[in-house]
Design a protein around this motif. Sequence first.
Motif, PDB file in Angstrom:
ATOM      1  N   LYS A  81       0.690  -1.221   0.028  1.00  0.00           N
ATOM      2  CA  LYS A  81      -0.107  -0.035  -0.026  1.00  0.00           C
ATOM      3  C   LYS A  81       0.866   1.289  -0.051  1.00  0.00           C
ATOM      4  N   PRO A  82       0.253   2.431  -0.560  1.00  0.00           N
ATOM      5  CA  PRO A  82      -0.711   2.618  -1.128  1.00  0.00           C
ATOM      6  C   PRO A  82      -1.084   1.922  -2.404  1.00  0.00           C
ATOM      7  N   GLY A 144       4.711   1.569  -2.430  1.00  0.00           N
ATOM      8  CA  GLY A 144       3.312   1.636  -2.916  1.00  0.00           C
ATOM      9  C   GLY A 144       3.357   0.733  -4.225  1.00  0.00           C
ATOM     10  N   ASP A 171      -9.339  -3.552  -3.637  1.00  0.00           N
ATOM     11  CA  ASP A 171      -7.906  -3.301  -2.733  1.00  0.00           C
ATOM     12  C   ASP A 171      -7.190  -1.878  -3.294  1.00  0.00           C
ATOM     13  N   ASP A 173      -6.818   2.138  -3.378  1.00  0.00           N
ATOM     14  CA  ASP A 173      -6.711   3.117  -2.592  1.00  0.00           C
ATOM     15  C   ASP A 173      -7.358   4.340  -3.541  1.00  0.00           C
TER      16      ASP A 173
END
Length: 485
Positions: A81-82, A144, A171, A173
């Motif tokens: 992530k992100p 990320g 999933d 962002d």
Amino acid sequence: MKELELGSGFELQTIISEMVEQKRDNTIALSNNIWDCPEIYFEEHRSAAYVCKALEEEGFQIEREVAGLQTGFIGSFGAGKPIVAILGEFDALAGLSQQKGVAQHEPIAAGGHGHGCGHNLLGAGAFAAAVAIKDYMQQTGLQGTVRYYGCPAEESGSGKAYMARAGLFDDVDLALSWHPFTSPRMMNDSSLANYSVTFKFDGKSAHAAAAPHLGRSALDAVELMNVGVNYLREHMIPEARVHYAITDTGGISPNVVQPHAEVVYLIRAPKKQQVEALYERVLNVARGAALMTGTTMDVEFEGTASNLIPNTTLANAMYKHLVAVGAPAYDEFDYQFAKEIRATLSQEDIQAALGGLDRETVQALKDKDIVDVIPPLGNEGALAGSTDVGDVSWIVPTMQCMTTCWALGTPFHTWQVVSQGMMPIAHKGMLQAGKVIACTAIEAMQSPQLIEQARAEWKQRLDGDVYTSLIPEHVLPPLKGAVNA
């Protein structure tokens, strides 16, 4: 190599602009390759292959045929992530074949396809953004994942809706994209949800003079359906739209009762629930037409799109980068060709392109053929059209920008768009969009607060509603054979 660090906003835009410009030739070549092989919905085999090859050469890992889409794919770089999704498109439109750089209608092939909505630019500009993000991650150690979503069939078929139904954005962002236009702006708008279906009527052929009583006309059923839907228009909400095209009249002989006929309907309304309800009413009209004519009726699903969910948090962030990147530099060649294109347009086309712009900007453009300024951000709006980006926006905060790629006044879905699709003005707008998207994504990846704020607004706008696909559960993406390149 970690010498780059995020300083002021202007510093980021300078860095990203340099990265995009360093690879401008590759991006332009990709866009031109896609323009050269215009392929319509679900048939974009060569176009998808061009983008996949370009991404692989930049170090992206490619997952092909996602969500059952032969021409759908995801290119990924990074881990964890992100996760930022960059949405790319590459489908063309039927019947819009056109020579490049010509200010008059000259098809390359009669009845052929053409990129009348600029998706060759859209796909390549999204590629430029994804690559710049990747390069920045490599040089700074930014953590990320950046994903390029290769989305087929935006014009008809709604590839993103299939991807959304398959959970491919669950999933993510943040999702970002763009679209060619006649002026730079944010697409912080709602849009119309839509439902596209083909109604197929089957009856019985007969001699129209000797034994008409033995026939059951499928063409009569299509015509009666159209009449019924016309009466329905008075009794639906003003914002709704219903369009149709008769795609099969059953034959060309008037002395034969036509045993088969088809009509395609595109049904639109501001909300998903509204378009579902309106579709049921249209469906009942079709059933009534079949009953009146003694024919049978089958429905074939064509595509769907949910309404867009705006996000002012992301619009403000992206607009800031649009202003900092600034308008491209245009030369005399750009202005002269734009003038020639504008000479083919009606005053209605030109006035329509000024809609939504503030009074000062309209005055500044009074004697210009290219929008070479950045207008103020403007207020949240409502699009009269539809896009399958809407399905993505129900799952993850989403934003799109527009940039100047065409002469002021150029309408969507026209030969004038195709003609301009390989010209410098189009390439300049495409690269500008890549820079703006990359800057917005990197700011979000370095600023968890921005993602949190965008998500909080997204939740507030949904107000407890959750995404459900408009695609019937039994419907799978169509399979269309690859074309030899």
